[in-house]
Design a protein around this motif. Structure first.
Motif, PDB file in Angstrom:
ATOM      1  N   ALA A 386      -0.043  12.105  73.069  1.00 45.91           N
ATOM      2  CA  ALA A 386       1.123  10.946  72.949  1.00 45.91           C
ATOM      3  C   ALA A 386       2.065  11.709  72.404  1.00 45.91           C
ATOM      4  O   ALA A 386       3.118  10.527  73.163  1.00 45.91           O
ATOM      5  CB  ALA A 386      -0.099  10.472  72.046  1.00 45.91           C
ATOM      6  N   MET A 387       2.503  12.588  72.003  1.00 47.00           N
ATOM      7  CA  MET A 387       3.272  13.040  72.134  1.00 47.00           C
ATOM      8  C   MET A 387       4.865  14.247  73.174  1.00 47.00           C
ATOM      9  O   MET A 387       5.313  14.583  72.702  1.00 47.00           O
ATOM     10  CB  MET A 387       3.730  14.097  70.795  1.00 47.00           C
ATOM     11  N   ARG A 388       3.952  14.374  74.370  1.00 50.35           N
ATOM     12  CA  ARG A 388       3.771  14.689  75.475  1.00 50.35           C
ATOM     13  C   ARG A 388       5.380  14.725  75.902  1.00 50.35           C
ATOM     14  O   ARG A 388       6.450  15.546  75.906  1.00 50.35           O
ATOM     15  CB  ARG A 388       2.877  14.634  76.424  1.00 50.35           C
ATOM     16  N   GLY A 389       6.150  13.484  75.744  1.00 48.59           N
ATOM     17  CA  GLY A 389       7.309  13.012  76.789  1.00 48.59           C
ATOM     18  C   GLY A 389       8.368  13.548  75.273  1.00 48.59           C
ATOM     19  O   GLY A 389       9.700  14.214  76.208  1.00 48.59           O
ATOM     20  N   VAL A 390       7.759  13.295  73.998  1.00 48.71           N
ATOM     21  CA  VAL A 390       8.984  13.833  73.645  1.00 48.71           C
ATOM     22  C   VAL A 390       9.006  15.518  73.684  1.00 48.71           C
ATOM     23  O   VAL A 390      10.175  15.685  73.522  1.00 48.71           O
ATOM     24  CB  VAL A 390       8.770  13.040  72.120  1.00 48.71           C
ATOM     25  N   ARG A 391       7.517  15.898  73.568  1.00 46.14           N
ATOM     26  CA  ARG A 391       8.086  17.441  72.917  1.00 46.14           C
ATOM     27  C   ARG A 391       9.087  17.608  74.595  1.00 46.14           C
ATOM     28  O   ARG A 391       9.678  18.745  74.417  1.00 46.14           O
ATOM     29  CB  ARG A 391       6.504  17.762  73.645  1.00 46.14           C
ATOM     30  N   GLY A 491      18.788  12.757  75.621  1.00 52.72           N
ATOM     31  CA  GLY A 491      18.105  13.095  74.607  1.00 52.72           C
ATOM     32  C   GLY A 491      18.627  14.420  72.855  1.00 52.72           C
ATOM     33  O   GLY A 491      17.794  14.781  72.893  1.00 52.72           O
ATOM     34  N   LEU A 492      19.814  14.169  73.694  1.00 55.24           N
ATOM     35  CA  LEU A 492      20.041  14.439  71.918  1.00 55.24           C
ATOM     36  C   LEU A 492      19.880  14.143  71.125  1.00 55.24           C
ATOM     37  O   LEU A 492      20.167  14.805  69.590  1.00 55.24           O
ATOM     38  CB  LEU A 492      21.575  14.787  72.502  1.00 55.24           C
ATOM     39  N   VAL A 493      19.963  12.986  71.008  1.00 55.85           N
ATOM     40  CA  VAL A 493      19.425  12.260  69.472  1.00 55.85           C
ATOM     41  C   VAL A 493      17.585  13.260  69.444  1.00 55.85           C
ATOM     42  O   VAL A 493      17.567  12.871  68.479  1.00 55.85           O
ATOM     43  CB  VAL A 493      19.715  10.688  69.770  1.00 55.85           C
ATOM     44  N   GLU A 494      17.292  12.527  69.794  1.00 56.06           N
ATOM     45  CA  GLU A 494      15.338  12.784  69.462  1.00 56.06           C
ATOM     46  C   GLU A 494      15.595  14.488  69.708  1.00 56.06           C
ATOM     47  O   GLU A 494      14.820  14.755  68.614  1.00 56.06           O
ATOM     48  CB  GLU A 494      15.155  12.797  70.893  1.00 56.06           C
ATOM     49  N   PHE A 495      16.013  15.237  70.165  1.00 57.18           N
ATOM     50  CA  PHE A 495      16.434  16.370  69.415  1.00 57.18           C
ATOM     51  C   PHE A 495      16.791  16.955  68.061  1.00 57.18           C
ATOM     52  O   PHE A 495      16.643  17.840  67.687  1.00 57.18           O
ATOM     53  CB  PHE A 495      17.169  17.553  70.451  1.00 57.18           C
ATOM     54  N   MET A 496      17.929  15.923  67.961  1.00 52.73           N
ATOM     55  CA  MET A 496      18.347  16.287  66.465  1.00 52.73           C
ATOM     56  C   MET A 496      18.144  15.871  65.357  1.00 52.73           C
ATOM     57  O   MET A 496      16.884  17.063  63.914  1.00 52.73           O
ATOM     58  CB  MET A 496      19.681  15.543  66.118  1.00 52.73           C
ATOM     59  N   VAL A 497      16.632  14.344  65.412  1.00 53.86           N
ATOM     60  CA  VAL A 497      15.652  14.212  64.623  1.00 53.86           C
ATOM     61  C   VAL A 497      14.757  14.901  64.731  1.00 53.86           C
ATOM     62  O   VAL A 497      14.368  15.564  63.499  1.00 53.86           O
ATOM     63  CB  VAL A 497      15.098  12.387  65.168  1.00 53.86           C
ATOM     64  N   ASN A 558      12.447   4.062  68.828  1.00 58.30           N
ATOM     65  CA  ASN A 558      11.741   4.112  67.010  1.00 58.30           C
ATOM     66  C   ASN A 558      10.278   5.077  67.273  1.00 58.30           C
ATOM     67  O   ASN A 558       9.694   6.006  66.805  1.00 58.30           O
ATOM     68  CB  ASN A 558      11.510   3.183  66.516  1.00 58.30           C
ATOM     69  N   ALA A 559       9.404   4.075  68.549  1.00 58.61           N
ATOM     70  CA  ALA A 559       8.040   4.244  68.621  1.00 58.61           C
ATOM     71  C   ALA A 559       8.125   5.869  68.807  1.00 58.61           C
ATOM     72  O   ALA A 559       6.156   5.806  68.798  1.00 58.61           O
ATOM     73  CB  ALA A 559       7.633   2.805  69.630  1.00 58.61           C
ATOM     74  N   LYS A 560       8.693   6.546  69.738  1.00 59.59           N
ATOM     75  CA  LYS A 560       8.272   7.972  70.704  1.00 59.59           C
ATOM     76  C   LYS A 560       7.688   8.696  69.079  1.00 59.59           C
ATOM     77  O   LYS A 560       6.650   9.547  69.676  1.00 59.59           O
ATOM     78  CB  LYS A 560       9.235   7.852  71.225  1.00 59.59           C
ATOM     79  N   TYR A 561       8.174   8.221  68.254  1.00 59.12           N
ATOM     80  CA  TYR A 561       8.236   9.127  66.894  1.00 59.12           C
ATOM     81  C   TYR A 561       6.605   9.128  66.128  1.00 59.12           C
ATOM     82  O   TYR A 561       6.294  10.378  64.858  1.00 59.12           O
ATOM     83  CB  TYR A 561       8.955   9.355  65.730  1.00 59.12           C
ATOM     84  N   ARG A 562       6.434   8.015  66.695  1.00 56.80           N
ATOM     85  CA  ARG A 562       4.775   7.573  65.910  1.00 56.80           C
ATOM     86  C   ARG A 562       4.772   7.620  65.164  1.00 56.80           C
ATOM     87  O   ARG A 562       4.180   8.276  63.841  1.00 56.80           O
ATOM     88  CB  ARG A 562       3.429   8.815  66.419  1.00 56.80           C
ATOM     89  N   PRO A 563       5.962   6.795  64.434  1.00 59.05           N
ATOM     90  CA  PRO A 563       6.475   6.751  62.706  1.00 59.05           C
ATOM     91  C   PRO A 563       5.149   5.666  62.633  1.00 59.05           C
ATOM     92  O   PRO A 563       4.763   5.080  62.331  1.00 59.05           O
ATOM     93  CB  PRO A 563       7.712   5.928  62.846  1.00 59.05           C
ATOM     94  N   ILE A 564       5.238   5.341  60.993  1.00 58.48           N
ATOM     95  CA  ILE A 564       4.767   4.188  59.975  1.00 58.48           C
ATOM     96  C   ILE A 564       5.798   3.336  60.267  1.00 58.48           C
ATOM     97  O   ILE A 564       6.971   3.401  59.433  1.00 58.48           O
ATOM     98  CB  ILE A 564       4.566   4.759  58.537  1.00 58.48           C
ATOM     99  N   TRP A 565       5.036   1.885  60.601  1.00 58.98           N
ATOM    100  CA  TRP A 565       6.170   0.883  60.298  1.00 58.98           C
ATOM    101  C   TRP A 565       5.982   0.697  59.009  1.00 58.98           C
ATOM    102  O   TRP A 565       4.238  -0.432  58.313  1.00 58.98           O
ATOM    103  CB  TRP A 565       5.204   0.462  61.679  1.00 58.98           C
ATOM    104  N   GLU A 566       7.091  -0.326  58.740  1.00 60.79           N
ATOM    105  CA  GLU A 566       6.631  -0.982  57.379  1.00 60.79           C
ATOM    106  C   GLU A 566       8.014  -2.194  57.921  1.00 60.79           C
ATOM    107  O   GLU A 566       8.988  -2.657  58.368  1.00 60.79           O
ATOM    108  CB  GLU A 566       7.734  -0.229  56.348  1.00 60.79           C
ATOM    109  N   PRO A 567       7.143  -3.051  57.472  1.00 58.89           N
ATOM    110  CA  PRO A 567       8.081  -5.025  57.674  1.00 58.89           C
ATOM    111  C   PRO A 567       8.915  -5.338  56.753  1.00 58.89           C
ATOM    112  O   PRO A 567       9.248  -4.604  55.150  1.00 58.89           O
ATOM    113  CB  PRO A 567       7.171  -6.112  57.146  1.00 58.89           C
ATOM    114  N   ARG A 568      10.267  -5.415  57.077  1.00 61.21           N
ATOM    115  CA  ARG A 568      11.323  -5.651  56.744  1.00 61.21           C
ATOM    116  C   ARG A 568      11.477  -7.756  56.716  1.00 61.21           C
ATOM    117  O   ARG A 568      11.357  -7.888  57.488  1.00 61.21           O
ATOM    118  CB  ARG A 568      12.950  -4.923  56.825  1.00 61.21           C
TER     119      ARG A 568
END
Length: 605
Positions: A386-391, A491-497, A558-568
């Motif tokens: 699932a993280m192959r693209g980000v990796r 991809g610089l933003v993803e790299f920094m995160v 956002n979804a590419k990081y497989r985060p925890i989603w919290e509603p607002r």
């Protein structure tokens, strides 16, 4: 873009229990009922509503009379000669607009609107009673009905006076007079110029000025106003529209809401920082309450506060209240009382589920806006399919020679910070600094030394992108600012995160709140097999609007990081307020910018 967040792991249940134990406000109560939450007598509320509905009905009748020749002729007959019409019933779009505007201002409980209504209604009632002193007028039953309706409206307004408590700005009368004087002068000058251009030479300048003045204020025939003039109907109609616009501008200036409390002082900021030091881990939007374009109101105990900004007559708060959850109800009560006193529309952008629950107990309704992305650094991994693209993107950027530098703002030398500010301004998309609920709006301020800066440098050591995070309690970060060189590698933003997550232990970070994804559940659920037709249609509409507002791309980023989603959630008092709240939010966030001549009124009601 920036972030939103919720309580840290393990604290949500305790916070929910505290919220459940907090004093309850009457669910479904009208938050605009009266100052300070005092309940007015039922008679006052009913008579106030009757006054408002009276004007609404009269406005609709005026509107119908403007498009119905028969009704217009009957109203014109009753307004002339021996007959009177009920108060504010005058055929035409202008009278309809003025009457409905007056009803709208009364519905917002504005005291000045009530004073104007009582003055006009009282004058017309006196005229009607005086007319009945003549035998020829008493012979017409319609005059008795008209007088009775006018007196009834006057009595209802008097009985419901306590409902109209909304304070106006102290400068409103002066502003209204200035608008009237300047607007009338400009209208007469422009109108006289037009009349001179199309009118006959035999009419004097005085006749033309007199005609323009009467045309701005009446709908009478040209022959009744000035027999020597024969003006194009387009010019006459234009002058009438100018008169209507001037009338509405004067009423707006007279009834506008006050600008609000003074922006937070240094003492207010210090008190907020003390509350954030003790309770800042509860909400990632907490630090954004320190924006200096916000006002702040504290609970009586001083243990909680609500930060808000008045935009277009909307008291717009963001996130949860700051401070001890047990003191939240006191801060919310004080904020709602302030909104009631000034006839502001209360609204909250981006409240968490816990905060939304407490707001809802004070009479506000909730609407889910979307979800925030939260990454727990200890649980994050780049392993797996699932993280192959980000990796792969991360490794590609690293092989290109890019590196990151992570520092607290206080550790960045002044000259280096000045260079970062210059690059951030250069990379900004447009001249307007966007953000309100999820952005601090002051990169590099010495007071924000705990913020974290991530710089991305290419192989030659040149700065290509930067991220800035604000504190989210002692162990968290919340994204504030994201800028990059558009000519740099993707991809610089993803790299920094990912570098931040990898080095989280060095910074002392356990969780990171990333961008807010609006309508996230619609994009995710609408793409699933078996999604219903309504959900698919809603998703298609959002995909269409994503061409301009990046709704779908932000969700995927956002979804590419497989985060925890919290509603607002969005909290509001009445559904009818949603258009105004939406416009106020867009203005506060910087997506809608007022024209320069209106800059003075950007936060007025």
């Amino acid at each position: 873009m920036s972030s939103a967040a919720t309580a840290p792991p393990g604290s949500r249940s305790r916070g929910a229990e505290a919220a459940a134990a907090a004093p309850r406000a009457g669910r479904g109560t009208d938050p605009a009922r009266c100052p300070g939450g005092r309940a007015n007598p039922p008679l006052a509320r009913r008579t106030a509503r009757a006054t408002i509905w009276y004007l609404r009905v009269v406005g609709v009748v005026d509107l119908l009379s403007a498009v119905s020749l028969t009704l217009r002729q009957e109203v014109a007959e009753h307004n002339s000669g021996e007959l009177f019409t009920p108060f504010m019933l005058f055929a035409g779009f202008g009278s309809a607009a003025a009457t409905l505007f007056m009803a709208m201002m009364l519905a917002r409980h504005k005291r000045m609107a009530w004073l104007v209504f009582m003055a006009l209604c009282g004058g017309y009632a006196a005229l009607s009673v005086w007319g009945l002193c003549y035998d020829e007028l008493r012979q017409h039953p319609f005059n008795w009905v008209s007088t009775a309706l006018t007196l009834a409206a006057l009595c209802c307004g008097a009985l419901g006076r306590r409902e109209f408590h909304g304070k106006g700005d102290r400068t409103n009368p002066q502003l209204a007079l200035a608008v009237l004087g300047v607007g009338a002068l400009l209208s007469v000058l422009v109108g006289t110029t037009l009349v001179t251009a199309v009118g006959p030479d035999r009419a004097s300048v005085g006749d033309r000025v007199w005609y323009v003045g009467l045309r701005l204020a009446t709908l009478s025939r040209d022959s009744d106003l000035e027999p020597n003039l024969h003006i194009s109907r387009w010019v006459s109609a234009g002058l009438n529209l100018a008169g209507l616009a001037l009338l509405l501008a004067v009423l707006y200036a007279l009834f506008r809401s006050p600008r609000g409390r003074d922006l937070q002082s240094r003492d207010d900021e210090d008190r907020l920082r003390e509350l954030l030091a003790r309770h800042g881990a509860r909400d990632s939007l907490g630090y954004f309450a320190l924006r200096r374009d916000k006002s702040v109101i504290f609970s009586a105990s001083g243990k909680a506060a609500v930060a808000y900004r008045v935009v277009g007559g909307v008291a717009l708060a963001s996130g949860d209240p700051i401070g001890d959850v047990e003191a939240w109800p006191g801060a919310i009560d004080a904020w709602l009382a302030e909104a009631r006193d000034h006839a502001w529309i209360p609204a909250v952008m981006g409240a968490s589920e816990e905060g939304g629950t407490v707001y809802a107990r004070h009479g506000l309704d909730a609407l889910e806006l979307g979800d925030e992305a939260i990454v727990e650094t200890d649980e994050f991994t780049l392993d797996g399919r699932a993280m192959r693209g980000v990796r792969q993107a991360y490794n590609r950027v690293r092989r290109a020679g890019y590196t990151t530098r992570i520092r607290r703002h206080r550790d960045i030398p002044a000259d280096a910070m000045a260079q970062l500010l210059e690059r951030a301004d250069h990379w900004r998309d447009g001249a307007t600094e966007r953000g309100f609920s999820m952005a601090l709006g002051r990169l590099g301020d010495p007071a924000d030394g705990d913020c974290v800066m991530i710089e991305c440098l290419d192989a030659d050591g040149e700065l290509k992108a930067l991220l800035s995070f604000v504190p989210w309690g002692p162990k968290g970060l919340s994204l504030d600012l994201m800028r990059r060189d558009r000519d740099s590698e993707n991809g610089l933003v993803e790299f920094m995160v990912l570098d931040l997550i990898e080095r989280a232990a060095e910074v002392g970070v356990e969780r990171v709140s990333l961008n807010f994804a609006m309508f996230r559940s619609v994009f995710e659920d609408g793409a699933r097999l078996g999604a219903g037709p309504v959900l698919r249609l809603w998703r298609s509409a959002l995909m269409f609007f994503s061409r301009w507002w990046q709704l779908e791309s932000l969700y995927r980023a956002n979804a590419k990081y497989r985060p925890i989603w919290e509603p607002r959630f969005l909290l509001f008092a009445k559904s009818a307020h949603l258009p105004r709240i939406g416009l106020a939010s867009a203005r506060a966030e910087g997506f809608v910018v007022a024209p320069r001549p209106l800059a003075r009124l950007r936060r007025d009601g």
